[in-house]
Design an enzyme around this catalytic site. Sequence first.
Site, mmCIF file in Angstrom:
data_model
loop_
_atom_site.group_PDB
_atom_site.id
_atom_site.type_symbol
_atom_site.label_atom_id
_atom_site.label_comp_id
_atom_site.label_asym_id
_atom_site.label_seq_id
_atom_site.Cartn_x
_atom_site.Cartn_y
_atom_site.Cartn_z
ATOM 1 N N HIS A 226 47.569 35.127 38.007
ATOM 2 C CA HIS A 226 47.067 33.751 37.981
ATOM 3 C C HIS A 226 46.039 33.611 36.861
ATOM 4 O O HIS A 226 45.631 34.618 36.251
ATOM 5 C CB HIS A 226 46.462 33.368 39.327
ATOM 6 C CG HIS A 226 45.391 34.290 39.809
ATOM 7 N ND1 HIS A 226 44.148 34.334 39.261
ATOM 8 C CD2 HIS A 226 45.399 35.228 40.782
ATOM 9 C CE1 HIS A 226 43.432 35.244 39.880
ATOM 10 N NE2 HIS A 226 44.167 35.819 40.810
HETATM 11 P P1 TYD Z 1 43.801 36.104 44.918
HETATM 12 O O1 TYD Z 1 42.712 35.567 44.042
HETATM 13 O O2 TYD Z 1 45.166 35.569 44.706
HETATM 14 O O3 TYD Z 1 43.850 37.696 44.790
HETATM 15 P P2 TYD Z 1 44.054 38.654 43.505
HETATM 16 O O4 TYD Z 1 43.799 37.853 42.289
HETATM 17 O O5 TYD Z 1 43.036 39.695 43.659
HETATM 18 O O6 TYD Z 1 45.401 39.244 43.580
HETATM 19 O O7 TYD Z 1 43.362 35.939 46.439
HETATM 20 C C1 TYD Z 1 44.124 36.466 47.502
HETATM 21 C C2 TYD Z 1 43.780 35.678 48.759
HETATM 22 O O8 TYD Z 1 42.405 35.832 49.111
HETATM 23 C C3 TYD Z 1 44.027 34.187 48.631
HETATM 24 O O9 TYD Z 1 44.572 33.732 49.855
HETATM 25 C C4 TYD Z 1 42.666 33.596 48.448
HETATM 26 C C5 TYD Z 1 41.764 34.572 49.173
HETATM 27 N N1 TYD Z 1 40.429 34.687 48.546
HETATM 28 C C6 TYD Z 1 39.318 34.170 49.180
HETATM 29 O O10 TYD Z 1 39.403 33.570 50.273
HETATM 30 N N2 TYD Z 1 38.095 34.312 48.582
HETATM 31 C C7 TYD Z 1 37.942 34.948 47.380
HETATM 32 O O11 TYD Z 1 36.799 35.069 46.872
HETATM 33 C C8 TYD Z 1 39.114 35.464 46.735
HETATM 34 C C9 TYD Z 1 39.003 36.166 45.394
HETATM 35 C C10 TYD Z 1 40.336 35.317 47.339
#
Ligand code: TYD
Length: 136
Positions: free
Chosen positions: A52
């Site tokens: 992302h």
């Molecule tokens: P995501 O940012 O997609 O994870 P990564 O980039 O590490 O693969 O986040 C995964 C899930 O966690 C998504 O449902 C959103 C949640 N999340 C939070 O609730 N708070 C946060 O600070 C972060 C980074 C993610």
Amino acid sequence: MNIDICKVIELPKIADPRGNLTFVEGGDHIPFDIQRVYYLYDVPGGAERGGHAHKALQQLIIAMSGSFDVVLDDGKDKKRIHLNRSYNGLYVCPMIWRELDNFSSGSVCMVLASNKYAEDDYYRDYAQFMRARWQV
Ligand code: TYD
């Protein structure tokens, strides 16, 4: 906001026979105030995270333990950065697509972020990111 702004920052390291110490001060060692800290751990072998971009969020990504790769992509240029030192942090500016892979067993990825979590700050679709990035 292109990929050249994203650089590995060498953080202060207080070397000590009792164990080393590193610190990060928002607005000083990194160009933003820290509003949030999160970390990835227990990552299974072969897993990929990220996938992302963020509209406004700035981040510093640190391999607190072990190692992993971060692939940065501004839609024109791509670079793969291997992080494996607790005193190095990768600064990621807004509007950069990122993927994290190649996690070593037991690795911990800590992220310092300039804002609290907001789903509407994400681009999770690459084509949508590209349209916004280059206004095409
Ligand atoms: P995501 O940012 O997609 O994870 P990564 O980039 O590490 O693969 O986040 C995964 C899930 O966690 C998504 O449902 C959103 C949640 N999340 C939070 O609730 N708070 C946060 O600070 C972060 C980074 C993610």
